[in-house]
Design a protein around this motif. Sequence first.
Motif, PDB file in Angstrom:
ATOM      1  N   GLY A 159       0.738  -1.300   0.023  1.00  0.00           N
ATOM      2  CA  GLY A 159      -0.162   0.086   0.000  1.00  0.00           C
ATOM      3  C   GLY A 159       0.664   1.088  -0.222  1.00  0.00           C
ATOM      4  N   SER A 160       2.395   1.035  -0.943  1.00  0.00           N
ATOM      5  CA  SER A 160       3.128   2.261  -0.646  1.00  0.00           C
ATOM      6  C   SER A 160       2.460   2.573  -1.837  1.00  0.00           C
ATOM      7  CB  SER A 160       4.005   2.037  -0.363  1.00  0.00           C
ATOM      8  OG  SER A 160       5.429   2.414  -1.048  1.00  0.00           O
ATOM      9  N   PRO A 161       3.208   4.007  -2.099  1.00  0.00           N
ATOM     10  CA  PRO A 161       2.926   4.968  -3.508  1.00  0.00           C
ATOM     11  C   PRO A 161       4.593   4.179  -4.765  1.00  0.00           C
ATOM     12  CG  PRO A 161       2.568   6.855  -2.176  1.00  0.00           C
ATOM     13  CD  PRO A 161       2.225   5.295  -1.397  1.00  0.00           C
ATOM     14  N   ILE A 162       5.400   3.885  -3.767  1.00  0.00           N
ATOM     15  CA  ILE A 162       6.760   3.202  -3.812  1.00  0.00           C
ATOM     16  C   ILE A 162       6.480   1.878  -4.951  1.00  0.00           C
ATOM     17  CG2 ILE A 162       8.484   3.199  -3.843  1.00  0.00           C
ATOM     18  CD1 ILE A 162       9.238   5.591  -1.499  1.00  0.00           C
ATOM     19  N   THR A 163       5.781   1.443  -3.934  1.00  0.00           N
ATOM     20  CA  THR A 163       5.871   0.062  -4.291  1.00  0.00           C
ATOM     21  C   THR A 163       4.634  -0.183  -5.394  1.00  0.00           C
ATOM     22  OG1 THR A 163       4.585  -0.567  -2.241  1.00  0.00           O
ATOM     23  CG2 THR A 163       6.992  -0.518  -1.947  1.00  0.00           C
ATOM     24  N   SER A 164       4.048   1.033  -5.458  1.00  0.00           N
ATOM     25  CA  SER A 164       3.157   0.436  -6.436  1.00  0.00           C
ATOM     26  C   SER A 164       3.421   0.648  -8.111  1.00  0.00           C
ATOM     27  CB  SER A 164       1.525   1.784  -6.126  1.00  0.00           C
ATOM     28  OG  SER A 164       1.110   0.922  -4.450  1.00  0.00           O
ATOM     29  N   ALA A 165       4.162   1.228  -7.385  1.00  0.00           N
ATOM     30  CA  ALA A 165       5.540   1.132  -8.841  1.00  0.00           C
ATOM     31  C   ALA A 165       6.370   0.336  -9.674  1.00  0.00           C
ATOM     32  CB  ALA A 165       5.871   3.032  -9.001  1.00  0.00           C
ATOM     33  N   GLN A 166       7.139   0.272  -8.297  1.00  0.00           N
ATOM     34  CA  GLN A 166       7.833  -1.139  -8.391  1.00  0.00           C
ATOM     35  C   GLN A 166       7.424  -2.238  -8.226  1.00  0.00           C
ATOM     36  OE1 GLN A 166       9.990  -0.461  -4.951  1.00  0.00           O
ATOM     37  NE2 GLN A 166      11.460   1.217  -5.845  1.00  0.00           N
ATOM     38  N   VAL A 167       6.884  -2.445  -8.020  1.00  0.00           N
ATOM     39  CA  VAL A 167       5.807  -4.094  -8.433  1.00  0.00           C
ATOM     40  C   VAL A 167       5.508  -4.419  -9.732  1.00  0.00           C
ATOM     41  CG1 VAL A 167       3.274  -3.453  -8.440  1.00  0.00           C
ATOM     42  CG2 VAL A 167       3.718  -5.257  -7.735  1.00  0.00           C
ATOM     43  N   PHE A 168       5.411  -3.614 -10.897  1.00  0.00           N
ATOM     44  CA  PHE A 168       4.973  -3.737 -12.482  1.00  0.00           C
ATOM     45  C   PHE A 168       6.700  -4.264 -12.576  1.00  0.00           C
ATOM     46  CE2 PHE A 168       2.388  -0.019 -12.020  1.00  0.00           C
ATOM     47  CZ  PHE A 168       1.162  -1.014 -12.484  1.00  0.00           C
ATOM     48  N   THR A 218       3.358   8.003  -8.599  1.00  0.00           N
ATOM     49  CA  THR A 218       3.989   8.843  -9.583  1.00  0.00           C
ATOM     50  C   THR A 218       4.063   7.060 -10.517  1.00  0.00           C
ATOM     51  OG1 THR A 218       4.641  10.616  -9.037  1.00  0.00           O
ATOM     52  CG2 THR A 218       6.076   9.940 -11.041  1.00  0.00           C
ATOM     53  N   ILE A 219       4.506   6.987 -11.756  1.00  0.00           N
ATOM     54  CA  ILE A 219       5.502   5.787 -12.121  1.00  0.00           C
ATOM     55  C   ILE A 219       6.248   6.416 -13.289  1.00  0.00           C
ATOM     56  CG2 ILE A 219       5.150   3.666 -13.243  1.00  0.00           C
ATOM     57  CD1 ILE A 219       2.189   3.643 -12.377  1.00  0.00           C
ATOM     58  N   GLU A 220       7.450   5.567 -12.836  1.00  0.00           N
ATOM     59  CA  GLU A 220       9.081   6.420 -13.526  1.00  0.00           C
ATOM     60  C   GLU A 220       8.790   5.253 -14.749  1.00  0.00           C
ATOM     61  OE1 GLU A 220      12.500   5.196 -11.760  1.00  0.00           O
ATOM     62  OE2 GLU A 220      11.795   5.944  -9.823  1.00  0.00           O
ATOM     63  N   ARG A 221       9.152   6.100 -16.162  1.00  0.00           N
ATOM     64  CA  ARG A 221       8.512   4.843 -17.067  1.00  0.00           C
ATOM     65  C   ARG A 221       9.746   4.036 -17.290  1.00  0.00           C
ATOM     66  NH1 ARG A 221      12.142   6.539 -22.438  1.00  0.00           N
ATOM     67  NH2 ARG A 221      11.490   5.230 -24.331  1.00  0.00           N
ATOM     68  N   PHE A 222      10.581   3.695 -17.098  1.00  0.00           N
ATOM     69  CA  PHE A 222      11.122   1.983 -16.134  1.00  0.00           C
ATOM     70  C   PHE A 222      10.073   1.238 -16.327  1.00  0.00           C
ATOM     71  CE2 PHE A 222      12.693  -0.958 -13.773  1.00  0.00           C
ATOM     72  CZ  PHE A 222      13.003  -1.853 -14.651  1.00  0.00           C
ATOM     73  N   TYR A 223       9.617   2.098 -15.122  1.00  0.00           N
ATOM     74  CA  TYR A 223       7.899   0.569 -14.387  1.00  0.00           C
ATOM     75  C   TYR A 223       7.120   0.529 -15.562  1.00  0.00           C
ATOM     76  CZ  TYR A 223      10.993   0.641 -10.917  1.00  0.00           C
ATOM     77  OH  TYR A 223      12.366   0.296  -9.529  1.00  0.00           O
ATOM     78  N   PHE A 224       6.753   1.901 -15.593  1.00  0.00           N
ATOM     79  CA  PHE A 224       5.074   1.763 -16.309  1.00  0.00           C
ATOM     80  C   PHE A 224       5.161   0.935 -18.104  1.00  0.00           C
ATOM     81  CE2 PHE A 224       2.408   3.457 -20.077  1.00  0.00           C
ATOM     82  CZ  PHE A 224       0.986   3.420 -19.615  1.00  0.00           C
TER      83      PHE A 224
END
Length: 350
Positions: free
Chosen positions: A238-247, A267-273
């Motif tokens: 439930g973290s904004p950071i892990t919500s992007a990293q999980v991808f 905010t999702i960095e391009r790498f993860y998106f």
Amino acid sequence: MRSLKLYGEQDIRFEEADKPYIENADDVIIKVKAVGICGSDLSRYRKLGPYVEGTIFGHEFSGEVIETGSEVTNVKVGDRVAGCPAFCCGKCASCKKGELARCEKLHVMGAYHPGAYAEFAKLPAENVVPIPDNVDFDTAAMVEPSAVVVHGLYHTNLHPGSEVAVMGCGNIGLLAVQWAKIFGAKTVYAIDIDDDKLAVAKEVGADVLINSKERPAHEQLMELTDGRGVDVAIESAGSPITSAQVFALPKKGGQVVFMGIPYADITIERFYFEKIVRNELIVLGSWNAISGPFPGKEWSTTVHYMSTGQLNVQPIISHRLQLRQGPETFHKIINRNGAFGKVLFYPELG
């Protein structure tokens, strides 16, 4: 009766309240034996406030039936039970399709209906789930969060032989580790930045532990899987950071299921998106713990695996407290004053 009532943001009070009484033929009055703090309780306490000022808070609980309405047949006085705290309208398009977790008016105890941080609670009979004698009250108080997890996994194609990554080893993540193994996962990778939480993940069945504090989780995971990734990645922090990293964790064509709620912009960095697009990931959301016929197979399945011992919640429970300790405990948790896993209150103790 003793209770915890939520009056505003970071304003929860230990107060006397009126004991519930039978009003409808399907009412069940339950003496609360154990009631847990949910992550959603903490979020609402910290920055959202009550739905209705002064409402008795809380919804994860177990107890003993002490009184029933005239038409109740599924339980009787003296039965040991867990409570399904969810209420759906039964009239919206989702309800009519049996998709109860998508009800337009879905809410739980502690919102518009008095909650379970009290000596006694009241629910309609259909919300009362009998528990067998070999499931203790502490365990039964965690039927609801367990049902939340299995509800999410029922959305996935997780099957025997799958590899699973669980990102975040709080209460939901630790239950997810166990459910993944029950579903037949060959390997479960537990990911967190806290070694103590990872140790509990190991105790409840995680095969591989990954501390992502110093090096990104996906780098370590790809080394461990020869660059493949996992079949299913579960976001339970439930973290904004892990919500992007999980991808970055699933294999090509893999799945991500979100069980955590960040309560913040992401905010999702391009790498993860780009992992979503280039790896053709399937991204799933999961909400609440109910399905048709109400309350759903999530509840009967949870009770079954608790009774067999394959779901072991004891290592997850960190504190067993009196209800009067509620205000100070909520304050300590949100201010990170101590290490807390699942906190249980025992209202009958004071």
